[in-house]
Design an enzyme around this catalytic site. Structure first.
Site: not given
Length: 307
Positions: A26, A88, A108, A140, A142-144, A161
């Site tokens: 990435e 980003k 990612v 909230d 993540s789209a990951d 994390k």
């Protein structure tokens, strides 16, 4: 993805055509996660590590509104130059970025999507995004996770994390039918820490075993879910837990105080960790990414050998 929106570097295209191992890397880590000039050094080092294991690196970014899988060194320098201020880009941002002709660093989610479009099946990175604390109110997430659930790419990382809701993240991965494999570990890692306190469903102890699971999953399990291979940070670079807990408490307080949300959370937290730890977290971040990329390259080679 339309061919006009994707350029595959010559070295990467040749390796793919010959069935050789390729590893996606990435660019958000380089443009937003690490300070200059060390980001360029790390970017080059990651590519060197991939080649050292017998695979070909494909660092991914969006340049002039076009996805590039396999940056040249000049393009890598462009990505790492802080004067360029790359946007980003998650997967949802790719369409606007293409249409408006911008330069962007891939997360990612977008790296995995572009890698899949290019025919690259293994991706080495630092950490996966996940479910944020308080997501039952903020939504909230993540789209990951959504991309991994529908993109047949293996992501090698050091878990997620500790700012995230790790139990909820693992539950969502299960709901999404994404296999989670621990590389030489029975415990799910938490980025700077080797052990989050939670188990992984499956363990593999070699690149060959990982490739066997990934290959079987791709060939025989219905659907397009990818695979998550979690590799703990090397023992010698794990952050002291007391220091980590102090930094985490301070980072969470800062995020709440400054009302930081969404895609701004990770870079804000990393910046706080890097500054407050006087560089300890920066070293840990760099070393865990190197370790993950090495494992990713070994797995990619093992997968190519199976073909």
């Amino acid at each position: 993805m339309a061919e006009s929106q994707l350029r595959v570097g010559d070295e990467v295209a040749e390796a793919l055509a010959e069935g050789r191992a390729v590893v996606a890397l990435e660019s958000t880590l380089l443009s937003h996660g690490l300070p200059a000039p060390s980001n360029l050094d790390v970017g080059r080092e990651l590519e060197r590590i991939v080649r050292e294991q017998g695979a070909v690196p494909a660092t991914i970014a969006v340049l002039d509104g076009r996805a590039v899988a396999g940056l040249t060194d000049a393009e890598l320098q462009r990505v790492c130059d802080p004067a360029n201020k790359l946007v980003k880009l998650s997967r949802r941002d790719l369409g606007p970025a293409y249409a408006l002709g911008v330069d962007g660093a891939t997360t990612v989610a977008s790296t995995a999507a572009i890698a899949d479009a290019a025919g690259i099946g293994v991706f080495g990175t630092g950490g996966l995004g996940g479910v944020h604390r308080g997501a039952q109110e903020s939504w909230d997430v993540s789209a990951d996770l959504g991309v991994l659930a529908e993109t047949p790419v293996t992501v090698v990382c050091s878990g997620v994390k500790s700012i995230l809701d790790i139990p909820a993240t693992l539950e969502l991965l299960e709901t999404s039918s994404v296999p989670v494999l621990g590389y030489g570990t029975d415990r799910f890692p938490a980025f700077y820490l080797r052990d989050s306190g939670l188990d992984v469903p499956w363990r593999v102890d070699s690149a060959k075993d990982a490739a066997a699971v990934i290959g079987t999953h791709r060939a025989h399990v219905p659907g397009r879910a990818g695979v998550l291979l979690v590799n703990p940070i090397p023992v010698e670079h794990e952050m002291d837990r007391d220091l980590h807990d102090r930094l985490l408490a301070g980072g969470l307080a800062k995020l709440e105080r400054e009302d930081v949300h969404g895609k701004d959370v990770t870079p804000a937290l990393l910046e706080y960790f890097h500054t407050a730890s006087e560089g300890v977290s920066l070293t840990a971040n760099t070393e865990l990414v190197k370790s993950n990329v090495r494992v990713a390259a070994e797995v990619a080679v093992a997968l190519a050998d199976r073909a």
